[in-house]
Design an enzyme around this catalytic site. Structure first.
Site, mmCIF file in Angstrom:
data_model
loop_
_atom_site.group_PDB
_atom_site.id
_atom_site.type_symbol
_atom_site.label_atom_id
_atom_site.label_comp_id
_atom_site.label_asym_id
_atom_site.label_seq_id
_atom_site.Cartn_x
_atom_site.Cartn_y
_atom_site.Cartn_z
ATOM 1 N N CYS A 182 21.707 -9.097 -15.671
ATOM 2 C CA CYS A 182 23.139 -8.869 -15.888
ATOM 3 C C CYS A 182 23.365 -7.636 -16.762
ATOM 4 O O CYS A 182 24.231 -7.622 -17.636
ATOM 5 C CB CYS A 182 23.811 -10.097 -16.489
ATOM 6 S SG CYS A 182 22.946 -10.844 -17.868
ATOM 7 N N GLY A 183 22.547 -6.618 -16.529
ATOM 8 C CA GLY A 183 22.725 -5.359 -17.245
ATOM 9 C C GLY A 183 22.488 -5.498 -18.741
ATOM 10 O O GLY A 183 21.551 -6.172 -19.180
#
Length: 286
Positions: free
Chosen positions: A89-90
């Protein structure tokens, strides 16, 4: 031909990765809608509860917050790190972890412990800081009642004097592509300040205003924590959807480049074979 086989294997591998990232993007998009609706519906309630508490407190004299507003010399700080249980998720989790470490540096010389909500934060922060508890299972059944139990544990630790300050660090949801790191003071309650004048009027309170305020404070704390976790939950799916969208785009671009390279290599190999055949024919004719 060995080179062509290697390129074909890479194209197949990247195509499989594209299918996975694209599927994860669609799953996160579906979950994001539900999580976004939940936090959007909750914010007006949380804001109205805070407004009601401000109006009542402004009409009272003295400190009516009891143990929740006790200001002590800061020696022990508890930072509640709200992350996720999964990655991909970055910078969603790393931003929270970085901010928690910044808070630890800010309180240099004081005891700083971490209360982790989320597996990723627990796994990384436990290597450098003291993590006293991990409530990652809360995301399996994210309800107000379950979060209220965690809020009561935090409140008891403050009231008992185990910690002199408790802070929340989490990602606030703005939109699918933007999450804002928030650091909020959970306890003690900060002095309530408002530019708006206190609500005036001839009201009848049952029970007294003091009792109402003391009832609203624990409810407000539970709501604050629940809102923070809900914000983080929506932010997680937004961050993952964005990250998987970028990953899919990058994989598509890389696959196209490899296909072009493969076609060029294949064309060169065919050309070489034709040249060898022509050369052999010329040699036979000669």
């Amino acid at each position: 031909m060995a080179n062509l086989k290697e390129i074909r294997n890479r194209i197949t591998s990247i195509s499989s990765t594209m299918q996975i990232t694209s599927a994860m993007k669609m799953v996160s998009a579906a979950k994001l809608k539900k999580a976004q609706d939940a936090i959007t519906a909750m914010r007006p309630y949380a804001e109205k509860l805070t407004e009601l508490l401000q109006n009542l407190s402004a009409t009272l004299d003295g400190d009516v917050g009891g143990d929740y507003t006790t200001q002590r010399e800061i020696k022990k700080v508890l930072v509640v790190a709200i992350t996720s249980n999964r990655g991909l998720c970055g910078a969603f989790n790393s931003n929270v972890i970085k901010e928690v470490k910044n808070r630890s540096d800010y309180y240099t010389g004081k005891q700083v412990d971490v209360f982790a909500i989320g597996k990723k934060g627990n796994d990384i922060l436990s290597k450098t800081l003291t993590v006293i508890d991990n409530q990652s299972a809360i995301f399996d059944d994210l309800t107000f009642d379950n979060v209220a139990q965690i809020a009561e544990v935090l409140t008891q630790k403050f009231v008992a004097g185990e910690y002199d300050r408790i802070e929340l660090v989490y990602n606030q949801f703005k939109n699918a592509a933007t999450q804002i790191i928030q650091t909020e003071q959970f306890l003690p309650l900060a002095p309530i300040q408002s530019d708006q004048p206190a609500t005036s009027g001839d009201y009848i309170f049952e029970p007294s205003k003091e009792e109402i305020v003391l009832t609203l404070i624990p409810k407000s704390l539970k709501t604050q924590l629940y809102k923070g976790i809900r914000d983080s939950f929506a932010s997680e799916h937004g961050a993952r959807m964005t990250a998987m969208h970028k990953a899919t785009d990058n994989a598509t671009e890389l696959r196209d480049q490899l296909k072009l390279t493969y076609n060029k290599a294949r064309q060169a190999a065919i050309t070489n074979e034709i040249l060898e055949i022509v050369g052999g024919a010329e040699a036979l004719n000669g």
